[in-house]
Design a protein around this motif. Structure first.
Motif, PDB file in Angstrom:
ATOM      1  N   UNK A   1       0.819  -1.124  -0.063  1.00 53.25           N
ATOM      2  CA  UNK A   1      -0.072  -0.049   0.013  1.00 53.25           C
ATOM      3  C   UNK A   1       0.855   1.215  -0.170  1.00 53.25           C
ATOM      4  N   UNK A   2       0.476   2.367  -0.664  1.00 57.91           N
ATOM      5  CA  UNK A   2       1.267   3.601  -0.528  1.00 57.91           C
ATOM      6  C   UNK A   2       0.149   4.780  -0.655  1.00 57.91           C
ATOM      7  N   UNK A   3       0.835   5.933  -0.228  1.00 55.80           N
ATOM      8  CA  UNK A   3       0.045   7.058  -0.299  1.00 55.80           C
ATOM      9  C   UNK A   3       0.981   8.065  -0.820  1.00 55.80           C
ATOM     10  N   UNK A   4       0.580   8.664  -1.941  1.00 54.97           N
ATOM     11  CA  UNK A   4       1.314   9.786  -2.616  1.00 54.97           C
ATOM     12  C   UNK A   4       0.650  11.254  -2.417  1.00 54.97           C
ATOM     13  N   UNK A   5       1.562  11.976  -2.002  1.00 52.74           N
ATOM     14  CA  UNK A   5       1.130  13.538  -1.801  1.00 52.74           C
ATOM     15  C   UNK A   5       1.980  14.285  -2.764  1.00 52.74           C
ATOM     16  N   UNK A   6       1.259  15.301  -3.643  1.00 54.56           N
ATOM     17  CA  UNK A   6       2.031  16.156  -4.158  1.00 54.56           C
ATOM     18  C   UNK A   6       1.548  17.250  -3.851  1.00 54.56           C
ATOM     19  N   UNK A   7       2.268  18.057  -3.003  1.00 51.20           N
ATOM     20  CA  UNK A   7       1.702  19.735  -2.665  1.00 51.20           C
ATOM     21  C   UNK A   7       1.882  20.530  -3.624  1.00 51.20           C
ATOM     22  N   UNK A   8       2.599  20.501  -4.845  1.00 46.53           N
ATOM     23  CA  UNK A   8       2.724  21.119  -5.988  1.00 46.53           C
ATOM     24  C   UNK A   8       3.251  20.336  -7.230  1.00 46.53           C
ATOM     25  N   UNK A   9       3.109  20.535  -8.221  1.00 36.86           N
ATOM     26  CA  UNK A   9       3.596  19.911  -9.506  1.00 36.86           C
ATOM     27  C   UNK A   9       5.149  19.761  -9.379  1.00 36.86           C
TER      28      UNK A   9
ATOM     29  N   UNK B   1       5.960  10.272  -1.099  1.00 39.97           N
ATOM     30  CA  UNK B   1       5.370   8.939  -1.074  1.00 39.97           C
ATOM     31  C   UNK B   1       5.847   8.284   0.024  1.00 39.97           C
ATOM     32  N   UNK B   2       4.861   7.605   0.905  1.00 42.22           N
ATOM     33  CA  UNK B   2       5.201   6.591   2.098  1.00 42.22           C
ATOM     34  C   UNK B   2       4.528   5.126   1.521  1.00 42.22           C
ATOM     35  N   UNK B   3       5.404   4.046   1.777  1.00 45.05           N
ATOM     36  CA  UNK B   3       4.587   2.853   1.210  1.00 45.05           C
ATOM     37  C   UNK B   3       5.009   1.634   2.287  1.00 45.05           C
ATOM     38  N   UNK B   4       4.344   0.747   2.267  1.00 47.67           N
ATOM     39  CA  UNK B   4       4.595  -0.403   2.903  1.00 47.67           C
ATOM     40  C   UNK B   4       4.302  -1.578   1.814  1.00 47.67           C
ATOM     41  N   UNK B   5       5.386  -2.683   1.940  1.00 47.60           N
ATOM     42  CA  UNK B   5       5.419  -3.723   1.001  1.00 47.60           C
ATOM     43  C   UNK B   5       5.783  -5.052   1.571  1.00 47.60           C
ATOM     44  N   UNK B   6       5.206  -5.985   1.335  1.00 40.24           N
ATOM     45  CA  UNK B   6       5.872  -7.355   1.574  1.00 40.24           C
ATOM     46  C   UNK B   6       5.851  -8.122   0.267  1.00 40.24           C
ATOM     47  N   UNK B   7       7.300  -8.300  -0.166  1.00 36.78           N
ATOM     48  CA  UNK B   7       7.336  -9.138  -1.473  1.00 36.78           C
ATOM     49  C   UNK B   7       7.975 -10.551  -0.903  1.00 36.78           C
ATOM     50  N   UNK B   8       7.673 -11.484  -1.901  1.00 36.76           N
ATOM     51  CA  UNK B   8       8.156 -12.781  -1.698  1.00 36.76           C
ATOM     52  C   UNK B   8       9.053 -13.393  -2.814  1.00 36.76           C
TER      53      UNK B   8
END
Length: 182
Positions: free
Chosen positions: A141-149, A154-161
């Motif tokens: 899951x990730x959340x992206x925030x662009x205060x301007x162009x 981005x903050x993210x969490x992943x579990x890869x296998x």
């Protein structure tokens, strides 16, 4: 006098030719469906961008057949053992991804978007007369925030296998040199 003390018998003992044969086969069947749900009116009230969705499935088969000759199997050429390896891994997977634009073109956010993904994998492995069945889950899951162009955070969490391949599953005895101390 420039003559070697190594006899032909000694050379014959340490020199030789190792021959191995084998084959690998991989078959992959899969498909996915991707849709922009905004075309059907699915979006949050703070954005004109629609929710994106992708779902899919895949079936994969990997086969390996490795056959070394006697010299390679017994470590007769340099000491490294190379036993025969034969096996098959069948993988069935389903996956989904979602992209949810939360805010676009606001005074404090050019963009705020959530993304999530999930993959379930079922492995059936057969080789060297041993069966190894196992399942895995990968997600993120990730959340992206662009205060301007010009700036995007981005903050993210992943579990890869990473699942083992056929050699890693069935070649546990062929690591390194034989024990020379006994």
């Amino acid at each position: 006098d420039g003559q070697s003390l190594v006899t032909q018998e000694a050379l014959d003992f340490i020199q030789g030719v190792g021959i191995s044969s084998g084959s690998t086969i991989q078959s992959v069947f899969g498909g996915d469906i991707q849709v922009n749900l905004g075309e059907y009116g699915v979006s949050l009230p703070w954005t004109d961008a629609g929710v994106g969705l992708l779902v899919g499935a895949e079936y994969r088969t990997d086969e390996l057949d490795f056959r070394p000759d006697q010299a390679l199997r017994t470590g007769g050429l340099g000491g490294a053992l190379q036993p025969p390896v034969s096996g098959e891994v069948d993988v069935s997977e389903v996956f989904a991804e979602v992209e949810v634009p939360i805010i676009t073109d606001a005074p404090f956010a050019d963009e705020l978007t959530f993304r999530g993904q999930y993959r379930y994998s079922q492995y059936e492995a057969f080789g060297n007369d041993i069966g190894n069945d196992f399942n895995t889950d990968a997600y993120g899951a990730s959340l992206s925030w662009a205060p301007s162009s010009d700036v995007k955070l981005r903050v993210q969490y992943q579990r890869a296998v990473r699942a083992p391949n056929i050699i890693e599953l069935y070649d546990g005895l062929a690591n390194g040199l034989p024990n020379l101390t006994s």
